[in-house]
Structures are given as C-alpha cells and as structure tokens.
Design an enzyme around this catalytic site. Structure first.
Site, PDB file in Angstrom:
ATOM      1  N   LYS A   6      21.969 -17.412  29.074  1.00  0.00           N
ATOM      2  CA  LYS A   6      20.721 -17.008  28.844  1.00  0.00           C
ATOM      3  C   LYS A   6      19.934 -17.135  27.394  1.00  0.00           C
ATOM      4  O   LYS A   6      20.944 -17.180  26.544  1.00  0.00           O
ATOM      5  CB  LYS A   6      20.274 -15.391  29.240  1.00  0.00           C
ATOM      6  CG  LYS A   6      20.356 -15.148  30.704  1.00  0.00           C
ATOM      7  CD  LYS A   6      19.878 -13.829  31.217  1.00  0.00           C
ATOM      8  CE  LYS A   6      19.887 -13.817  32.634  1.00  0.00           C
ATOM      9  NZ  LYS A   6      19.052 -14.490  33.414  1.00  0.00           N
TER      10      LYS A   6
ATOM     11  N   HIS B 205      26.104 -18.935  42.707  1.00  0.00           N
ATOM     12  CA  HIS B 205      25.262 -20.469  42.585  1.00  0.00           C
ATOM     13  C   HIS B 205      25.925 -21.629  41.984  1.00  0.00           C
ATOM     14  O   HIS B 205      26.093 -22.486  42.358  1.00  0.00           O
ATOM     15  CB  HIS B 205      23.795 -20.088  41.803  1.00  0.00           C
ATOM     16  CG  HIS B 205      23.129 -19.081  42.122  1.00  0.00           C
ATOM     17  ND1 HIS B 205      22.917 -18.626  43.281  1.00  0.00           N
ATOM     18  CD2 HIS B 205      22.255 -18.157  41.402  1.00  0.00           C
ATOM     19  CE1 HIS B 205      22.058 -17.528  43.611  1.00  0.00           C
ATOM     20  NE2 HIS B 205      21.811 -17.223  42.489  1.00  0.00           N
TER      21      HIS B 205
ATOM     22  N   HIS C 156      19.713 -17.706  47.830  1.00  0.00           N
ATOM     23  CA  HIS C 156      18.412 -18.497  47.834  1.00  0.00           C
ATOM     24  C   HIS C 156      18.577 -20.014  47.105  1.00  0.00           C
ATOM     25  O   HIS C 156      17.848 -20.841  47.420  1.00  0.00           O
ATOM     26  CB  HIS C 156      17.438 -17.765  47.320  1.00  0.00           C
ATOM     27  CG  HIS C 156      17.347 -17.738  45.696  1.00  0.00           C
ATOM     28  ND1 HIS C 156      18.099 -16.760  45.336  1.00  0.00           N
ATOM     29  CD2 HIS C 156      16.921 -18.529  44.842  1.00  0.00           C
ATOM     30  CE1 HIS C 156      17.974 -16.769  43.755  1.00  0.00           C
ATOM     31  NE2 HIS C 156      17.447 -17.678  43.528  1.00  0.00           N
TER      32      HIS C 156
ATOM     33  N   LYS D 249      22.750 -11.439  48.478  1.00  0.00           N
ATOM     34  CA  LYS D 249      23.300 -10.943  47.327  1.00  0.00           C
ATOM     35  C   LYS D 249      23.026  -9.941  46.454  1.00  0.00           C
ATOM     36  O   LYS D 249      21.816  -9.323  46.592  1.00  0.00           O
ATOM     37  CB  LYS D 249      23.495 -12.124  46.366  1.00  0.00           C
ATOM     38  CG  LYS D 249      22.513 -12.398  45.512  1.00  0.00           C
ATOM     39  CD  LYS D 249      22.808 -13.258  44.196  1.00  0.00           C
ATOM     40  CE  LYS D 249      21.522 -13.007  43.314  1.00  0.00           C
ATOM     41  NZ  LYS D 249      21.809 -13.759  42.090  1.00  0.00           N
TER      42      LYS D 249
END
Lengths: 544, 398
Positions: A395, A295, A233, A203
């Site tokens: 975050k 994701h 991943h 990606k």
C-alpha cells in the site's frame, strides 16, 4: 502435509471423487437441464446466460456489501434482462427495516453505486418489488423458521421453484452460527423437484490454516462441497479471466511457457492508497492476508497452471490446486532471502503529503502489521523447476498497478556481435490487469541506418481498443455464476486450505521477530530489503 | 474520451466540417484508389510520431478487429450512416470504408475523403487510432465497387458489409468480398419481400455468407423476455399448448407489414417447430395458421395474427405488443410483453391460472443504429437462430 491435504480433499470434496447427482448443474446449461423438458425458446439465447428463477437470501443485508455491491450488481443484471421475473431477494439482518424502508435504503445507495446510472425508475421499481426484508437475529432458530416460511411463500406466489441461494455477507464471527441454523432448520436442501440450495461465502476464509479448516468443516457438515461458492471477487474480474484466455486460446505462448524459455515471473499488485477508513480491519489482516494469500496466489495459479482439459469447474480448479501444492515451502534457513515485509511511514504521493500507517485512524501507534510483502517463490514442477516467481504487494506505493511480467531468457546467441546488441534487453511479456488492461510485448529491432544497431521496442495492446463492450462488474458475473451453478470462478475448500498451508509458516516466523517499522516511505516502491531480494539474483523489479 | 490535436493534413483539398473527434482529414475529387492508399499510409505515419507534449514514445496502437464496408445508395443514407459511424468510431477502431454510389452521375470517377483519428481511451493512457474512408463512386465506377474496395481492405481481417436500405441483389460482387452482410430490415420498403430476398441472398451465396440484421437485434430483447416466460419448470408445458399469438406493431406509412413482427413470428415458429399452413395478408395485417410438429405438442393448430396499430411515440414498424395464449378455458394461460408508457421499457405479464400472475418491467434495449451495429460487430459469429427465423419468414411468402 501434502498427503494430509490430499486426504482432506478426497474426503470433503465429493465431486472430485465421484460425480454427485446434481454435478450436472456445473454445466452452463442450467436453465434447460433443471426442468424435465427444455425451454425451446431459449435455444440460441443460452449464451446470454440468464439466471433461472430463484430466491437470493442475504444475511447481513444491512451492511455495505449488500447495498454497495450486491444490489447494484443485481440491478444491472435486471437492466440487461438477465434476471427472471420470478427472481426474489430476501434480506436478513437485525436492523429494524420494513420491506419498504429496506428498498428505499437500497435505492439510495444503488443511485450511487450501480454501474448504469442514473437508475431507470420503472426498472428499479419492478426489480425492487421482488426485494423483501426479514428482521431477525441470525443466531436465533426462530429467524430460520420464519425465513423458511417466507421462502415457501415466495415459491408459491413468485415461482422461485424451491431454489435458494444463501449469501453470507456478515462478519466472520456470526458465520458458523448461520450455517448451523440453516442446517437445523433443514434449509440446506430443497424439497422441490427442480429445486436447489447453494451457499455463497465471502472472504476471509479463515485467518490461518487451522481456522480455515475449521470453517470448511463447519460448512461442509451442513452443505456438500458442490453447494458451496467461496467468492473471491478478483476471479470475477474480466481481466483475470483474460489471463486464461490469453494462455489457453493461443498456440503462440504455450511452447515458450516454461523454465526452458522463461527466466522469471514478477507479479505486482501495487496500490497508491493507504488503509483509508479500514484501519481497524487492516490491523487484524495485514498485506499477506488481505491480498497475497488469496488474490495474488490466485494470479500465480493462473500464470503457472497446466492447461485444463475443459473450462469447467473441477477441471480448472484441479489444475489450480496442483500449482498451490507445488509451491516449495519456505525453509527457515532461506526465510530472509525469500520473504520481506514492510510498513509505510509518512511520505508524498502525487504531490500530497500522507501520514504513515501508524498514524492512520484505527491503527495502533506501535503496530507491527505489514503493509508490504515481497516473496520469492519456486514451484517444484517439471515446467517451472528453477524459475523464480517474485511477488510483491504494498500500500502507498507510487501508483496503482496490477501486472504480471514474464521475462524470457536472452537469445542463446546474438550473431550481431559487440556494440550492436548493447541496446537490447531480454524479451518481456507484460500482462497488465489494471489499469489500462492490456498486453505489452518487448522485442529487439534494428535501428534504421547503415549500421546494425539493435534496440528493444514495446508493442502494446489494449483490450479496450479491440472490444466495444463495457466489462461487467465482478459481482454481476459471479452472482450470475452462482445462480447458474457454475463454480469455475470460485475457490474450492482444498484450494483455500492449500493456500493457507503455504502462507501460515510465514506468519509463524514473523511472530518470532520484532520488525523495524516503518521501513519505507509512502510514495516509494517499498523497503530496500525488497530490492535486495531480487538484486541478489542479478534481477530487478520492473517499473509498472 | 478526449482527442489529441492532430497533425495537420498535408494537402487538405477544401475545408470540411470538423467534428470534435477528427484529427487528420484529406479530401480530393477524381482520385485513384492508389491515391487513397497513399494518403492512408501518410496519415498513419504522421500519427506515429510522438505527440508534442504527451509522453507516448511509440505509435498509437491499432488493435484491428475487422474491416467495415458501408454501402449507401444515396447521400441521405450516407449521412445517416456517417452519423452512426461517428459515434461508433470512437468505440471501434477499425478501418471503415463508406461507399456512396451515384451510378446516374454524368461522369465516371471516384471522389474520396480520408479521416484518420486518434483518441484517448477512458483510462487516459490508452491511445487509439482509426480510419474512415468515404468514397463517392460516380457513373460506371459505381458499378464496379469491388475493384475499389479490395485494395483498401486491411489484410487478414474479416470484412463486414453494412448495406443500407433495401437488401442487395443476391449476386452483387461486393458480397463475394465480405464475410458478413449486415442490413437493417426495418429499412426495407417491403419487409416481406425484402426478408425473403435476404434469405435468398444467403442461400444463393457460394461461400458461407453470414447475415446480420439490426432489425433482429432490435427485437432480441423481446425474444429474450418471451423465452423467460418458459424458464420456470411449471410454465414449460405451455410452450407446447400455445393456441393464439397476436403481434402488434406501429403502423407504417406505406401500410405494409414491417419486418419486426414477421421476424418475431419467424423466430417463434422456427424454435417451436411450427409448420405454416395458410397465410393471408391485407392492409398491413397478416393472418397465419400453423401446425405444431415438435414432440410433446398437442397437435392443435396455432393462430397467428399480426396487426398494425397507430403509435405516436414509437417509430413506424416497431413492436408494440406480443401476446401468447395457451391451453383452453380452465387452464388457459397467457403471456404478454407490451411497450410501457416509457417506450424504452417493456411490461411483461404471465398469467398461470391457479398458480400465479407475475408482472414486471424490463428495458427493451437500445434502438439507435450505432448501438445496434456495435452489438452486431461484437459478434464473432453470426446468429444461426436468425438464419432459421429468416428462413421461416421466407416460407410464409412462398
């Protein structure tokens, strides 16, 4: 739009329409099926999923991905005897390494990043003897002529059997050039009778629908879809695969797994770290691109998908694609009710003062890039009609946690009456992905005593408490899958495009409006608007 | 992994050695099975109360996967098993019953100790809890172990029986209680007879008794490396043209052939459909002639030689080298795995004349019983390849 995507899928994905001749290599039996005769000694050892002899070519071999992830993962595979003696790696980059200095550099990083440390010198030496370096400019045809010659040489001297796995670990800018040149040099196909050629793409797969389509067309003009491995991943993580195991190996959950019994689903990916030293990258990406589009939508597909017929690549990916197609587009009218973005300001995490996003290195002091996203989504399917899915990612939230919360509807009738049920909350199923991977089930129980008083209790299960084995690194699993030709845990072109086509309108809407950033302090659970987004529906975010 | 400070045992009969992981220990002599059951429940209840200064508001989870019953004939064996268990327990939370038999003791009866442990997982928040019950069965009690074991098994979980030393008799009552019998064939005093007895044990059981063998797990890396020789398509034809197989192992003190080379040969012969024609054994060596029956084989016989060799750095009976020679003269190929200077590594070497020669070093896996046992316990189903290899060894004896 949906029709266009479907047409696109049909035209670009030969395997879904009619099985290509080498569709068989999707099966896990690669080592026995490639040769004309089976390896009789492999019987029973097949479950070990040993890689067949092949050569791995890494473009961008001087980068961090190679030294921190790929090579350590390969070394760990070698340590488990899962790499054949014939296996070879050819690193390609502009940097002036020799075979020897390249190996030395890799050894230093492997000492630090391999799962099994310290390195075992004999095993490393033997593994590293199969690593070669080819200095070259990836945009120069001449590089590919030399690469082709080196690969032919490896076929002869090491027995790599004309099998090549090209791993593109370069920045996206050089990407198209590499694909084109591989095609021009005829390295996109193998002449050997047992040979194959595959390409692994990291990606980001584009930055919006247009660029993703362009990228797919470029790759598909040189490689067939069944040669292409788009690596996310996240899908290689044991924990993510466990979601499917949990849903589809049990009779218990599936009858309850629909709008009939489920009130809503929450998916949280919370990070306590900021952008670290990746400010420059993050300025170009943002939370929606970095985490949600890939994701989190993948997590959503695993929670919401219909049971696949088999656990083979196309069966699984077809079902995942259906979920993405069923995502109800976010209308301009409902936009503010369904989408919240945020950016952290300074604050405190774990007793430490941390700077705001705009003060991070590599970040513009007036940056409008989001570090937090909350979404409310609907899937227009029979199973999920009317059930909201709340997604949030940010975050600098108070703790690191990835989990999926499935909240069930309350019992239709509680016969205990009045005060008895006051301590009772709805049934909850929490799939914890990280840390402390496990499952929590919340149900009501009677408080011991002479009166009927009910309370909710949690029943916890930890994967780590039931199984002895250490989980392999995601890259170990995924590299092995590539070598065995198993595409189940990789993204198909139509999946990627469908995810982008859902997300791209959000970027468009954001571009039209100036956000009031920062709007949450580091160490808090995101902007107030995200709480309102769910409270409006009479619900609340679960605390991970 | 750190361990919580334990609630004190309510009636510790006498002091014991506390390992770093212990939390609640209870020991008593001349007890009934009911006493032991009660104590297990009591320990569990105590561990279920919130930790004094921790945050856990509910009992540590017991994600139980299986019952493990360990059978030992003598104290020495039991101590070794206990040691293996100590490192295993931390990783594997199941109820373990360690049975030590002393049928020749002067009195009948049962002595017991119960340890219930709580530990934190690597993540820090995970709380685990597991139990080990050690039972010494004296006199006649040692002859009726099934009646002791059955009430102490957790219900609805598979039961694995780890039998130390020589294999059990094929009609041992404990076999009826268990789903899988695990042995370590490296411990058999006479491997050839022991393996044949084990094969008979499986064949004779009225239910499908699964077999596990730590000795088999020990040679699994060898099998894996040998199988890899034939993965390249151009090497595959050689598996039909093997002529000579030589297996070397570390000399045993008793001078009889050990289990590892026998199982390796059994595996090769079973997979490649070799039919044993002649077998001779002498002073730890074994010579056998096989006829290949698999389709595609060229019909030429295969000579198999097992040879002992003194080794200073490997345990007695362990494999030292396996050499496979294929084809004749001009096209003769050879494949070899041998222990390297570092005994934990194997060096593999494939020579395909006129094509290539490849050598590499690969780990030979773990050899400690606890690690091998852990691998064995991980497997939900027994290895059918083992059963076939064992049956082949059985045929060498007959």
């Amino acid at each position: 739009m949906v029709d266009a995507a479907r047409a696109q899928a049909a035209s670009t994905s030969p395997t879904t329409a009619s099985p290509a001749p080498d569709a068989l290599d999707a099966a896990l039996l690669a080592p026995t099926l490639h040769g004309e005769e089976p390896n009789l000694l492999r019987e029973g050892l097949r479950r070990e999923r040993t890689a067949p002899p092949c050569a791995l070519v890494i473009f961008g071999a001087s980068g961090d991905l190679t030294s921190r992830k790929l090579i350590p993962a390969l070394y760990d595979l070698a340590l488990q005897r899962l790499l054949p003696p014939e296996f070879a790696v050819v690193g390609v980059a502009r940097h002036a390494y020799t075979d020897e200095s390249f190996r030395n550099m890799l050894r230093e990083t492997a000492e630090e990043y391999a799962r099994t440390r310290p390195l075992r010198p004999e095993v490393w030496e033997s593994f590293a003897a199969g690593i070669y370096y080819l200095r070259g400019d990836p945009s120069e045809p001449e590089t590919y002529a030399r690469l082709g010659a080196q690969l032919d040489e490896l076929d002869r001297t090491r027995g790599t059997c004309g099998r090549r796995l090209f791993y593109i670990a370069t920045p996206p800018t050089v990407f198209s050039a590499i694909v084109r040149e591989l095609g021009a040099a005829s390295l996109n196909r193998s002449e050997a009778p047992d040979g194959w050629v595959r390409i692994v793409i990291e990606k980001p797969f584009g930055r919006d629908l247009t660029t993703a389509r362009l990228l797919n067309r470029t790759v598909q003009s040189v490689f067939r879809e069944n040669q292409i491995f788009r690596i996310d991943h996240y899908l290689g993580k044991e924990t993510v695969q466990n979601i499917m195991a949990f849903r589809f190996s049990n009779r218990l959950w599936e009858p309850l797994w629909s709008e009939q019994h489920i009130d809503h689903v929450q998916i949280t990916v919370a990070e306590s770290i900021g952008v670290e030293d990746r400010g420059g990258y993050y300025e170009q990406a943002g939370a929606l691109r970095d985490m949600v589009q890939n994701h989190m939508l993948q997590l959503l597909t695993m929670v919401a998908m219909e049971p696949p017929v088999t656990f083979e690549a196309e069966a699984v990916r077809d079902e995942k694609l259906k979920v993405l197609r069923a995502l109800r587009p976010i209308s301009p009218a409902g936009f503010t009710q369904q989408v919240v973005r945020g950016q952290y300001g300074e604050g405190w995490i774990g007793g430490q003062h941390v700077p705001g996003y705009r003060q991070e290195p590599g970040v513009a002091p007036n940056s409008d890039v989001e570090t937090y996203v909350a979404l409310k989504l609907y899937l227009d399917t029979w199973r999920w009609a009317g059930t909201p899915f709340y997604l949030r990612h940010g975050k600098r939230l108070p703790k690191r946690s990835t989990e999926i919360v499935v909240q069930f509807k309350p019992a239709p009738h509680v016969p205990f009456g009045g005060a008895a049920a006051l301590g009772l909350d709805p049934n909850l199923l929490v799939l914890r992905v990280q840390p402390d991977e496990g499952i929590t089930l919340r149900f009501g129980a009677k408080v011991p005593g002479p009166v009927m008083q009910l309370r909710s209790v949690n029943m916890d299960f930890y994967y780590g408490s039931s199984f002895l084995v250490e989980s392999p690194d995601a890259y170990e699993r995924l590299l092995l899958d590539c070598m065995l030709g198993d595409r189940t845990l990789f993204m198909r072109a139509d999946e990627v495009e469908q995810a982008w086509s859902f997300v791209t309108p959000i970027f468009d809407a954001w571009a039209r409006e100036q956000p009031a950033f920062p709007n949450y302090a580091a160490g808090t659970w995101g902007p107030a608007a995200a709480d309102q987004l769910i409270r409006r529906d009479g619900r609340h975010w679960h605390r991970p | 992994m750190s361990v919580e400070q334990a609630p004190a045992a309510r009636n510790p009969a006498r002091s014991t050695h506390h390992s770093a992981h212990e939390s609640a220990v209870w020991e008593a002599q001349n007890v009934s099975v009911a006493d032991v059951e009660r104590q297990l429940q009591r320990n569990l209840r105590e561990l279920s109360t919130p930790i004094a200064h921790g945050t856990a508001a509910h009992p540590p989870p017991r994600a139980s996967v299986l019952n493990l019953v360990v059978h030992a004939d003598e104290d020495g064996e039991a101590d070794r098993a206990s040691e293996a268990m100590a490192s295993l327990a931390i990783r594997h939370p199941s109820r373990t019953l360690l049975l030590v038999t002393a049928p020749d003791a002067a009195t009948d009866g049962l002595d017991a100790s119960v340890r219930t442990q709580r530990a934190r997982g690597p993540g820090g928040q995970t709380q685990l809890c597991f139990e080990e019950v050690r039972l010494l069965a004296r006199g006649a009690t040692a002859l009726h172990l099934a009646s002791v074991v059955e009430p102490l098994l957790m219900s609805n979980l598979p039961t694995y029986l780890w039998w130390l030393g020589r294999p059990p008799g094929s009609n041992d009552p404990l076999l009826r209680l268990c789903d899988r019998l695990i042995v370590d064939s490296a411990e058999f005093p006479d491997a050839l007879a022991g393996l044949a007895a084990l094969d008979a044990c499986a064949a004779g059981s009225d239910k499908n008794l699964e077999l596990g063998d730590l000795g088999w797990r020990r040679i699994a890396p060898w099998c894996q490396l040998i199988a890899q020789f034939f993965d390249p398509p151009d090497a595959r034809p050689y598996q039909h043209r093997l002529r000579r197989v030589t297996v070397e192992y570390a000399l045993t003190p008793s001078g009889v052939v050990s289990a590892a080379p026998l199982l390796l040969v059994g595996w090769l012969a079973a997979r490649l459909s070799w039919e044993p024609e002649t077998v001779t054994t002498a002073r730890g060596a074994l010579d056998s002639l096989f006829t290949p029956l698999q389709p595609g084989a060229d019909g030429e016989g295969i000579t198999v030689r097992i040879r002992p060799r003194p080794s200073s750095h490997l345990p007695a009976g362990a494999l030292l080298a396996v050499t496979l020679a294929a084809g004749t003269d001009a096209t003769a190929a050879s494949f070899e795995v041998r222990v390297g200077d570092d005994a934990a590594c194997g060096i593999t070497r494939a020579v395909l004349p006129g094509v290539r020669e490849i050598e590499r070093t690969a780990p030979l896996g773990k050899a400690r019983p606890a690690e091998l046992l852990a691998h064995e316990l991980e497997r939900a189903v027994a290895d059918p390849i083992y059963a076939e290899s064992l049956a082949m060894v059985g045929r060498l004896v007959r």
